[in-house]
Motif scaffolding. Structure first.
Motif, short mmCIF file in Angstrom:
data_model
loop_
_atom_site.label_atom_id
_atom_site.label_comp_id
_atom_site.label_asym_id
_atom_site.label_seq_id
_atom_site.Cartn_x
_atom_site.Cartn_y
_atom_site.Cartn_z
N LEU A 1 0.83 -1.21 0.00
CA LEU A 1 0.00 0.00 0.00
C LEU A 1 0.86 1.25 0.00
O LEU A 1 1.94 1.29 0.60
N SER A 2 0.36 2.29 -0.64
CA SER A 2 1.01 3.60 -0.59
C SER A 2 0.77 4.22 0.79
O SER A 2 -0.08 3.74 1.56
N LEU A 3 1.48 5.28 1.07
CA LEU A 3 1.27 5.98 2.34
C LEU A 3 -0.15 6.52 2.43
O LEU A 3 -0.79 6.44 3.48
N THR A 4 -0.66 7.03 1.33
CA THR A 4 -2.03 7.55 1.33
C THR A 4 -3.04 6.43 1.58
O THR A 4 -3.99 6.60 2.36
N ALA A 5 -2.84 5.29 0.95
CA ALA A 5 -3.75 4.15 1.16
C ALA A 5 -3.66 3.66 2.60
O ALA A 5 -4.68 3.33 3.21
N ALA A 6 -2.45 3.61 3.15
CA ALA A 6 -2.29 3.20 4.55
C ALA A 6 -3.03 4.16 5.47
O ALA A 6 -3.71 3.73 6.41
N ALA A 7 -2.94 5.45 5.19
CA ALA A 7 -3.67 6.43 5.98
C ALA A 7 -5.17 6.17 5.89
O ALA A 7 -5.89 6.24 6.90
N GLY A 8 -5.64 5.84 4.69
CA GLY A 8 -7.06 5.54 4.52
C GLY A 8 -7.50 4.34 5.33
O GLY A 8 -8.55 4.35 5.96
N VAL A 9 -6.68 3.29 5.33
CA VAL A 9 -7.00 2.09 6.12
C VAL A 9 -7.06 2.45 7.60
O VAL A 9 -7.93 1.96 8.33
N MET A 10 -6.17 3.33 8.03
CA MET A 10 -6.12 3.72 9.45
C MET A 10 -7.16 4.80 9.78
O MET A 10 -7.27 5.22 10.92
N ASP A 11 -7.91 5.24 8.76
CA ASP A 11 -8.95 6.26 8.93
C ASP A 11 -8.39 7.59 9.45
O ASP A 11 -8.95 8.21 10.35
N ILE A 12 -7.25 7.98 8.87
CA ILE A 12 -6.66 9.27 9.19
C ILE A 12 -6.35 10.02 7.91
O ILE A 12 -6.16 9.41 6.85
N ALA A 13 -6.31 11.31 7.98
CA ALA A 13 -6.03 12.14 6.81
C ALA A 13 -4.55 12.07 6.45
O ALA A 13 -3.69 11.91 7.32
N ARG A 14 -4.27 12.20 5.17
CA ARG A 14 -2.89 12.21 4.70
C ARG A 14 -2.11 13.35 5.35
O ARG A 14 -0.95 13.20 5.70
N ALA A 15 -2.76 14.50 5.53
CA ALA A 15 -2.10 15.64 6.19
C ALA A 15 -1.69 15.29 7.61
O ALA A 15 -0.63 15.71 8.08
N THR A 16 -2.50 14.51 8.30
CA THR A 16 -2.16 14.08 9.66
C THR A 16 -0.91 13.23 9.64
O THR A 16 -0.01 13.41 10.47
N VAL A 17 -0.83 12.32 8.68
CA VAL A 17 0.36 11.48 8.55
C VAL A 17 1.59 12.34 8.35
O VAL A 17 2.63 12.13 8.99
N HIS A 18 1.50 13.33 7.48
CA HIS A 18 2.65 14.20 7.23
C HIS A 18 3.01 15.03 8.45
O HIS A 18 4.20 15.26 8.72
N ASN A 19 2.01 15.46 9.19
CA ASN A 19 2.29 16.18 10.45
C ASN A 19 3.02 15.28 11.44
O ASN A 19 3.96 15.72 12.11
N TRP A 20 2.58 14.03 11.54
CA TRP A 20 3.25 13.08 12.45
C TRP A 20 4.68 12.80 12.01
O TRP A 20 5.57 12.64 12.83
N MET A 21 4.90 12.77 10.68
CA MET A 21 6.26 12.54 10.18
C MET A 21 7.19 13.68 10.59
O MET A 21 8.36 13.45 10.89
#
Length: 107
Positions: free
Chosen positions: A29-49
């Motif tokens: 899965l891509s990072l965006t797809a993983a975020a979708g599975v985890m039910d979080i926004a892609r922007a949230t993932v980037h903020n956490w990074m």
């Protein structure tokens, strides 16, 4: 703005989320797809990074594991359409290694 006036949801980040994103990306899965599975926004993932170095490390390891998965699937494929689909995914997943170099013949 004071801390009491801050808007938005509090973060639901935990160190375990790094393990989850790594596992999902290692399945291809891509990072965006993983975020979708985890039910979080892609922007949230980037903020956490940006905020959590251990999460950034998990994402980077997940990206490498994703490329490994895609390459392995492509090498083991016996149908041309699967090879083409995996190559397309690899061009996007690891463009520095998989994009056309411009040195190839167009003939």
């Amino acid at each position: 703005m004071t801390n009491k006036a801050r808007r938005g949801r509090p973060t639901n980040y935990s160190p375990e989320i790094g393990n989850v994103v790594y596992r999902l990306m290692s399945q291809g899965l891509s990072l965006t797809a993983a975020a979708g599975v985890m039910d979080i926004a892609r922007a949230t993932v980037h903020n956490w990074m940006k905020r959590y170095p251990e999460f950034l490390d998990s994402v980077e390891r997940g990206q490498a594991a994703r490329v490994y998965r895609l390459e392995t699937d492509m090498l083991n494929a016996d149908q041309a359409h699967i090879v083409h689909a995996r190559r397309f995914a690899l061009v996007n997943a690891a463009p520095a290694e998989w994009r056309r170099s411009g040195l190839e013949s167009t003939a």
